[in-house]
Write a protein that holds these residues in place. Structure first.
Motif, PDB file in Angstrom:
ATOM      1  N   SER A  25      17.698   1.108   2.303  1.00  0.00           N
ATOM      2  CA  SER A  25      17.978   0.184   1.196  1.00  0.00           C
ATOM      3  C   SER A  25      17.364  -1.184   1.468  1.00  0.00           C
ATOM      4  O   SER A  25      16.856  -1.833   0.560  1.00  0.00           O
ATOM      5  CB  SER A  25      19.479   0.064   0.944  1.00  0.00           C
ATOM      6  N   LEU A  26      17.392  -1.628   2.734  1.00  0.00           N
ATOM      7  CA  LEU A  26      16.773  -2.904   3.080  1.00  0.00           C
ATOM      8  C   LEU A  26      15.258  -2.834   2.933  1.00  0.00           C
ATOM      9  O   LEU A  26      14.624  -3.768   2.444  1.00  0.00           O
ATOM     10  CB  LEU A  26      17.136  -3.303   4.508  1.00  0.00           C
ATOM     11  N   VAL A  27      14.672  -1.717   3.335  1.00  0.00           N
ATOM     12  CA  VAL A  27      13.218  -1.560   3.245  1.00  0.00           C
ATOM     13  C   VAL A  27      12.781  -1.438   1.787  1.00  0.00           C
ATOM     14  O   VAL A  27      11.793  -2.044   1.372  1.00  0.00           O
ATOM     15  CB  VAL A  27      12.751  -0.335   4.062  1.00  0.00           C
ATOM     16  N   LEU A  28      13.535  -0.683   0.991  1.00  0.00           N
ATOM     17  CA  LEU A  28      13.151  -0.470  -0.406  1.00  0.00           C
ATOM     18  C   LEU A  28      13.362  -1.714  -1.271  1.00  0.00           C
ATOM     19  O   LEU A  28      12.740  -1.839  -2.331  1.00  0.00           O
ATOM     20  CB  LEU A  28      13.920   0.709  -0.991  1.00  0.00           C
ATOM     21  N   LYS A  29      14.233  -2.640  -0.834  1.00  0.00           N
ATOM     22  CA  LYS A  29      14.453  -3.891  -1.573  1.00  0.00           C
ATOM     23  C   LYS A  29      13.411  -4.946  -1.226  1.00  0.00           C
ATOM     24  O   LYS A  29      13.449  -6.049  -1.750  1.00  0.00           O
ATOM     25  CB  LYS A  29      15.837  -4.460  -1.269  1.00  0.00           C
ATOM     26  N   MET A  30      12.471  -4.618  -0.345  1.00  0.00           N
ATOM     27  CA  MET A  30      11.479  -5.590   0.086  1.00  0.00           C
ATOM     28  C   MET A  30      10.705  -6.117  -1.124  1.00  0.00           C
ATOM     29  O   MET A  30      10.334  -5.346  -2.006  1.00  0.00           O
ATOM     30  CB  MET A  30      10.524  -4.963   1.100  1.00  0.00           C
ATOM     31  N   PRO A  31      10.484  -7.431  -1.182  1.00  0.00           N
ATOM     32  CA  PRO A  31       9.778  -8.006  -2.333  1.00  0.00           C
ATOM     33  C   PRO A  31       8.367  -7.456  -2.492  1.00  0.00           C
ATOM     34  O   PRO A  31       7.692  -7.150  -1.504  1.00  0.00           O
ATOM     35  CB  PRO A  31       9.722  -9.500  -2.017  1.00  0.00           C
ATOM     36  N   ALA A  32       7.924  -7.349  -3.734  1.00  0.00           N
ATOM     37  CA  ALA A  32       6.580  -6.856  -4.013  1.00  0.00           C
ATOM     38  C   ALA A  32       5.530  -7.896  -3.645  1.00  0.00           C
ATOM     39  O   ALA A  32       4.413  -7.548  -3.253  1.00  0.00           O
ATOM     40  CB  ALA A  32       6.457  -6.479  -5.488  1.00  0.00           C
ATOM     41  N   ASP A  33       5.893  -9.168  -3.754  1.00  0.00           N
ATOM     42  CA  ASP A  33       4.965 -10.253  -3.460  1.00  0.00           C
ATOM     43  C   ASP A  33       4.722 -10.330  -1.951  1.00  0.00           C
ATOM     44  O   ASP A  33       5.662 -10.494  -1.176  1.00  0.00           O
ATOM     45  CB  ASP A  33       5.535 -11.573  -3.984  1.00  0.00           C
ATOM     46  N   GLU A  34       3.467 -10.239  -1.541  1.00  0.00           N
ATOM     47  CA  GLU A  34       3.095 -10.254  -0.124  1.00  0.00           C
ATOM     48  C   GLU A  34       3.592 -11.503   0.601  1.00  0.00           C
ATOM     49  O   GLU A  34       3.987 -11.436   1.753  1.00  0.00           O
ATOM     50  CB  GLU A  34       1.569 -10.180   0.012  1.00  0.00           C
ATOM     51  N   SER A  35       3.583 -12.653  -0.090  1.00  0.00           N
ATOM     52  CA  SER A  35       3.942 -13.912   0.568  1.00  0.00           C
ATOM     53  C   SER A  35       5.423 -13.963   0.952  1.00  0.00           C
ATOM     54  O   SER A  35       5.796 -14.700   1.863  1.00  0.00           O
ATOM     55  CB  SER A  35       3.587 -15.100  -0.323  1.00  0.00           C
ATOM     56  N   PHE A  36       6.273 -13.202   0.284  1.00  0.00           N
ATOM     57  CA  PHE A  36       7.705 -13.214   0.587  1.00  0.00           C
ATOM     58  C   PHE A  36       8.117 -12.089   1.542  1.00  0.00           C
ATOM     59  O   PHE A  36       9.233 -12.097   2.038  1.00  0.00           O
ATOM     60  CB  PHE A  36       8.525 -13.109  -0.694  1.00  0.00           C
ATOM     61  N   ARG A  37       7.238 -11.122   1.782  1.00  0.00           N
ATOM     62  CA  ARG A  37       7.607  -9.969   2.633  1.00  0.00           C
ATOM     63  C   ARG A  37       7.938 -10.369   4.061  1.00  0.00           C
ATOM     64  O   ARG A  37       8.923  -9.892   4.624  1.00  0.00           O
ATOM     65  CB  ARG A  37       6.486  -8.931   2.636  1.00  0.00           C
ATOM     66  N   THR A  38       7.113 -11.218   4.661  1.00  0.00           N
ATOM     67  CA  THR A  38       7.358 -11.615   6.052  1.00  0.00           C
ATOM     68  C   THR A  38       8.678 -12.352   6.175  1.00  0.00           C
ATOM     69  O   THR A  38       9.469 -12.071   7.078  1.00  0.00           O
ATOM     70  CB  THR A  38       6.206 -12.498   6.569  1.00  0.00           C
TER      71      THR A  38
END
Length: 140
Positions: free
Chosen positions: A103-116
């Motif tokens: 669930s934590l991995v699948l909620k990851m933002p689509a925007d690359e800049s917010f992923r890290t």
């Protein structure tokens, strides 16, 4: 039982630390809510005291959550047996950790800049869920 006094002292110390952290966090929340008029804008990358407290609690939780599996692993290793282990408990815990981590991995933002930033903010819970899942494989 050898070591039971030190285990008891450790448990009492841990409970005192947890209660103290909860009291501090509750006081911070009350102070934060009490002074809504003096809200100061902060950048998205900085952490305020409450966020930092949650982050620290996340890592403390991760350490104890991972550490909870080692006594069972040690006991199984010493006895060279898994007799008496509740397989249903570990199967359900494994499913819970797997779905929580996903669930934590699948909620990851689509925007690359917010992923890290998202990954770093959720790292203790990812380590806790997938790390315990890994250790549970060895237990079972």
């Amino acid at each position: 039982i050898p070591g039971s006094k030190s285990l008891k002292n450790f448990c009492v110390t841990w409970i005192v630390v947890c209660v103290a952290l909860c009291v501090i966090l509750a006081c911070q929340l009350l102070l934060r809510n009490q002074d809504q008029s003096a809200v100061i804008q902060r950048s998205n990358t900085s952490l305020d005291m409450i966020e930092m407290s949650g982050f620290i609690c996340g890592y403390v939780s991760c350490v104890f959550y991972l550490g909870s599996r080692f006594p069972q692993l040690y006991k199984n290793f010493r006895r060279r047996s898994t007799e008496g282990t509740s397989y249903l408990l570990f199967a359900l815990a494994m499913m819970g950790n797997c779905t929580y981590g996903l669930s934590l991995v699948l909620k990851m933002p689509a925007d690359e800049s917010f992923r890290t930033l998202y990954f770093l903010h959720h790292l203790p819970w990812l380590i806790g869920s997938f790390g315990v899942l890994f250790l549970d494989i060895f237990v079972s």
